[in-house]
Design a protein around this motif. Structure first.
Motif, short mmCIF file in Angstrom:
data_model
loop_
_atom_site.label_atom_id
_atom_site.label_comp_id
_atom_site.label_asym_id
_atom_site.label_seq_id
_atom_site.Cartn_x
_atom_site.Cartn_y
_atom_site.Cartn_z
N ARG A 204 5.57 14.82 8.33
CA ARG A 204 4.41 15.63 8.73
C ARG A 204 3.16 15.30 7.87
NH1 ARG A 204 8.24 19.95 9.08
NH2 ARG A 204 7.37 20.95 7.22
N THR A 205 3.36 14.54 6.71
CA THR A 205 2.20 14.20 5.89
C THR A 205 1.62 12.88 6.36
OG1 THR A 205 3.48 12.94 4.30
CG2 THR A 205 3.25 15.28 3.86
N ASN A 206 0.37 12.62 5.97
CA ASN A 206 -0.25 11.36 6.40
C ASN A 206 -0.12 10.27 5.33
OD1 ASN A 206 -1.87 12.56 4.59
ND2 ASN A 206 -3.70 12.70 5.90
N LEU B 131 0.82 -1.21 0.00
CA LEU B 131 0.00 0.00 0.00
C LEU B 131 0.85 1.25 0.00
CD1 LEU B 131 -2.73 -1.09 2.57
CD2 LEU B 131 -3.07 -0.67 0.12
N ALA B 132 2.09 1.19 0.65
CA ALA B 132 2.94 2.37 0.80
C ALA B 132 3.52 2.81 -0.54
CB ALA B 132 4.06 2.05 1.77
N LYS B 133 3.84 4.14 -0.60
CA LYS B 133 4.47 4.71 -1.78
C LYS B 133 5.98 4.60 -1.59
CE LYS B 133 0.59 6.43 -3.57
NZ LYS B 133 0.05 6.00 -4.85
N LEU C 24 2.51 12.84 -5.51
CA LEU C 24 2.01 11.58 -4.93
C LEU C 24 0.51 11.64 -4.71
CD1 LEU C 24 4.82 10.78 -2.32
CD2 LEU C 24 4.27 9.46 -4.36
N LYS C 25 0.04 12.81 -4.42
CA LYS C 25 -1.40 12.97 -4.19
C LYS C 25 -2.17 13.05 -5.52
CE LYS C 25 -1.40 15.17 0.31
NZ LYS C 25 -1.58 16.43 0.99
#
Ligand code: ADP
Length: 902
Positions: A57-59, A27-29, A286-287
């Motif tokens: 700091r990002t989720n 699931l991780a990038k 990434l988003k």
């Protein structure tokens, strides 16, 4: 089956976490960070950290892979191909995003874009100097960091205005060459004013030695030293430190990562800032957000404080918004925690100390207060004592003043009294005398009545005068009273007889109640006692209309020597109210009864004072309308026997002269009194010679033989005192007539007799009774004198034998004289107290023996006479004789003693 299930379950339990982790990883990038340098490059390190912090700091769940390519140092195609192979093998297409850090890595990715295994987007941090190689490449977006060589040079030149040379240091790698080129372009513009010392493309050794010898007024622009001319690679920051240590000129740089490595500062490119910007772009990608625009990196004016100091640069000259690092740490910076902790402790300690000190202070203060209070109390007590002492002293002073004033007033009063006594009594004497004489003549009824009024009135006036004078005498202490031996019962009977006639007139009954225990004779002041009782009884009769009067005496207490007697006079008369009772003993106070009673208001006041003289107290109880009781107690001595000195029968006046024949001379200046005296004497059967002054008396005495001479004290030409001494001088004592003073004043008789050489005293106004008493006494004296003829010689001779006295030691004489002065009066007192005859003889014998060695001629003689001749009848005379002898003897003895006055 069951067993197989158990094993599967067990395996699931064991493997589940790793399966889940794998799923998670799926699931991780996956992020790959490709660095241009080997590990340890500070700038690159800062960028990496900034990116990581931002990602944290990002989720977004990220798996970050870090690669240090070393492309800055190794840039051959073979090396790059090897990297492509490695990454293809290592990452295949599992990478979601690649971040390339700095120019070499960025150029590598751009160059091998198609060969590299991943098709992921690439975010770069590159340099504007080399942007052409990556600009326009698809899926590559990023940050173009830039160095600002001009701004750095300008600030350096501002801080070093006297700069003449600019040295430039730079390594040999392709990246460095880029910067060197950029620097050259900038420096072109400075060459007119500054010499450029080129330290680029050299071996590090050379650089280090060159910087040691830089000419003065040089500044150094440090670009990069990654690889030197000898191919050696360096970590720029580390080698910069060395260069800086050797450099004789201040070094300015272009990257923030170099700050702290030896540069003074400059307009520097910020690695942190660039990293954050790159991470931001990466997150956006990434988003799924579309990012196609490159951004510029950031620059700041940053300076190293240590270098500023080293090169003596005033920080105030730095550009605005400059940030200064590496400031020397203050104690606060270094030991903030400790300081805070210690401060807290100190403050706490101070609080405690303050509390303790306050407590102590409070204690001390309290103690001081207590001490002060004690001191104040002590001071107050002392002050009070002083005050009291002062008050006492003041009172004493006032008292002394008062006493002095009182003495002066008393003296004046005495003088006034003496004068008044004489001036008033003399005419009163005449009035009473004449009235009395008149009453003895043949008178008709009316004349007798008038004469009686005259006599009564004059007697009343005399009574008032007597009262006033009497009171004054008491108050001025001039009343010299003598004790006498008497029987209480007889005394009360006498009073009874005296007041009975008056009581009978009012039909009042008088009862006498005498305590049976008082059966012994006593010695006391009988005259004042009688006076008090008469006064109280007279008052009782005066203020009682019906009923009775009771005169009583009770024995209050007694021992062998003393007795206390309680007298009371009780009536059933008017009574006295409470208010009057309070003041009844005041001088001149009279109760306002309905009926008018004559009086002076002095009677009770005199009584009170007389009772006090007798060591007692006069009081009153009364019920208004029912009667009063006056009571007093007195102290008396117990006497053994009563000495009856002479026959007190006064009845026969006619026979008196025959019984007591005396040839008499009277000296009196007042004519009426002369007449009264002559007639009074004649009533008693005497024919006397009368003269009107002292001188005539002396002349008469010399010319005729008198037994008795009366001399008035106050007379013109020669007074009674002088006349007496003149007569005495002219006669031998045994032939001298008896001389009696005639006076209206009341004296201390004994004293006067002795001092003025008198044998007796006759007080005015002269009544028949008084005269009779005096003549009787004098006759006895005259007859006794004849029995002691030898005495006359002695009286004229020396009282003390001076020859004997002269031989006696003075101390011994002193002791003996003191003994004489004490002993003789004691014996006289005992004789007067009723000593029995045999005891009197014994006592005088002892006296004679005691003082034999002093040569007391007259005293020895008197003692002999008393021992041989004294009888119970003539003992009075001998006592008088002993007293006179004692007086003269003691006077003479005292004169032989050394004077004690200073
Ligand atoms: P005086 O010398 O004038 O007689 P006193 O001093 O003896 O006066 O008495 C003072 C006053 O006390 C008198 O005026 C009288 O009114 C009152 N007094 C004294 N004795 C008695 C008594 N037994 N009963 C009533 N009054 C009395």
């Amino acid at each position: 089956m069951t067993r197989a299930l158990k094993i599967i379950f067990f395996l699931i339990i064991i493997l589940l976490p790793s399966l889940l982790a794998k799923e998670q990883r799926k699931l991780a990038k996956n992020i790959l960070i490709l660095n241009s340098y080997n590990y340890g490059m500070p700038w690159q390190q800062t960028v990496n950290e900034a990116i990581n912090r931002f990602f944290d700091r990002t989720n977004i769940v990220l798996e970050i892979h870090l690669e240090y390519t070393g492309l800055a140092q190794m840039h051959t195609p073979g090396f790059k191909q090897n990297l492509v192979d490695l990454y293809t093998h290592k990452y295949r297409n599992d990478i979601d995003l690649v971040i390339v850090v700095d120019v070499p890595a960025a150029n590598f990715v751009a160059q091998y874009r198609d060969k590299l295994p991943w098709k992921a987007p690439v975010v770069f941090i590159s340099d504007k100097q080399d942007q052409d190689k990556i600009l326009g490449i698809k899926n590559m977006v990023g940050v173009f960091s830039d160095v600002d060589i001009k701004a750095t040079l300008d600030v350096a030149l501002t801080l070093h205005p006297d700069t003449e040379n600019i040295a430039v240091i730079c390594g040999c790698s392709p990246v460095e060459q880029l910067y060197e080129k950029a620097a050259k372009e900038v420096l072109e513009k400075y060459r007119d004013h500054y010499s450029v010392i080129n330290l680029t493309g050299l071996s590090m050794k050379t650089v280090l030695s060159r910087v040691k010898k830089l000419p003065p007024r040089t500044i150094v622009l440090y670009l990069l030293t990654i690889v030197d001319a000898e191919g050696k690679d360096f970590i720029p920051r580390k080698i910069l430190s060395k260069i800086s240590q050797n450099s004789t000129a201040p070094i300015y740089g272009l990257w923030d990562s170099l700050l702290g490595g030896g540069i003074v500062g400059g307009r520097v490119s910020c690695a942190e800032f660039d990293g954050v910007q790159a991470a931001e772009i990466a997150v956006k990608i990434l988003k799924g957000e579309k990012v196609d625009k490159n951004v510029d990196g950031g620059q700041k004016f940053l300076f190293d404080m240590r270098q500023l100091k080293r090169w003596n640069i005033n920080e105030k000259k730095l550009p605005k918004l400059s940030e200064i690092f590496y400031r020397e740490k203050t104690l606060w910076d270094l030991y903030r925690f400790q300081i805070i902790t210690i401060s807290c402790l100190v403050i706490q300690f101070l609080f405690i100390l303050q509390y303790v000190v306050r407590g102590k202070k409070a204690n001390r203060l309290q103690k001081a207060c207590d001490d002060l209070e004690v001191q104040v109390d002590k001071g107050t007590t002392e002050l009070n004592e002083l005050n009291k002492a002062l008050e006492t002293r003041c009172l004493e002073c006032v008292e002394v003043k008062k006493r002095e004033a009182a003495q002066v007033a008393n003296k004046a009063k005495s003088q006034f009294l003496a004068n008044m006594n004489h001036e008033i009594r003399t005419p009163m004497n005449a009035v009473i005398g004449v009235s009395e004489l008149l009453s003895k003549t043949q008178l008709d009824e009316q004349q007798r009545k008038y004469t009686k009024i005259l006599l009564d009135s004059s007697k009343h006036i005399l009574y008032i005068i007597n009262n006033i004078l009497h009171l004054s005498k008491i108050e001025s202490n001039q009343l010299n009273l003598e004790t006498e031996v008497f029987k209480v019962e007889e005394c009360l009977c006498e009073i009874f007889h005296m007041v009975s006639p008056e009581a009978q007139k009012k039909d009042l009954k008088i009862n006498l109640d005498i305590d049976e225990r008082i059966d012994f004779p006593v010695r006391g002041y009988v005259k004042p006692l009688k006076q008090v009782l008469i006064n109280l009884a007279s008052n009782a009769i005066k203020f009682t209309e019906h009923g009775s009067i009771q005169i009583s005496v009770q024995l209050e207490s007694c021992d062998d020597s003393y007795a206390r007697l309680l007298f009371s006079v009780k009536d059933t008369g008017l009574g006295i109210c409470e208010e009057d009772r309070q003041r009844i003993f005041d001088d001149f106070y009279q109760v306002q009864h309905q009926k008018d009673y004559k009086g002076t208001g002095l009677g009770l006041s005199i009584c009170k004072k007389l009772v006090e003289i007798m060591k007692g107290k006069l009081g009153v109880r009364s019920d208004l309308g029912r009667g009063s009781e006056f009571f007093f107690d007195i102290e008396v001595f117990r006497a053994k026997d009563i000495v009856v000195s002479y026959d007190a029968s006064h009845s026969d006046t006619g026979n008196f002269f025959q019984k007591h024949p005396l040839k008499i001379l009277v000296a009196e200046d007042h004519e009426t009194n002369r007449m009264v005296l002559t007639d009074t004497f004649s009533i008693l059967g005497y024919e006397i010679d009368v003269v009107s002054n002292g001188q005539e008396a002396v002349n008469y005495a010399m010319s005729s033989e008198y037994d008795l001479i009366f001399v008035d004290i106050h007379m013109p030409i020669m007074d009674g005192f002088e006349a007496t001494s003149c007569i005495r001088e002219n006669f031998a004592p045994e032939h001298c007539p008896l001389i009696a003073g005639l006076t209206a004043e009341i004296f201390d008789e004994e004293d006067y007799l002795l001092k003025n050489g008198w044998d007796d005293l006759l007080y005015k106004p002269v009544t028949i009774e008084k005269l009779r008493d005096t003549l009787q006494r004098c006759y006895h004296k005259k007859t006794r004198r004849k029995t002691i003829t030898t005495n006359h010689k002695l009286l004229n001779s020396q009282v003390v034998d001076r020859k004997v006295i002269a031989k006696i030691d003075k101390d011994y004489l002193d002791v003996k004289t003191q003994y004489f002065l004490n002993k003789v009066p004691e014996v006289i007192g005992q004789i007067e107290n009723g000593l029995e005859l045999k005891d009197i003889r014994k006592k005088v014998k002892e006296l004679k023996k005691d003082f034999k060695d002093l040569g007391l001629r007259r005293f020895t003689q008197v003692c002999n006479e008393i021992h041989g001749d004294a009888t119970s009848e003539n003992v009075d005379y001998f006592v008088d004789s002993l007293k006179i002898c004692y007086y003269w003897t003691s006077e003479e003895l005292k004169s032989y003693l050394p004077t004690t006055d200073n």
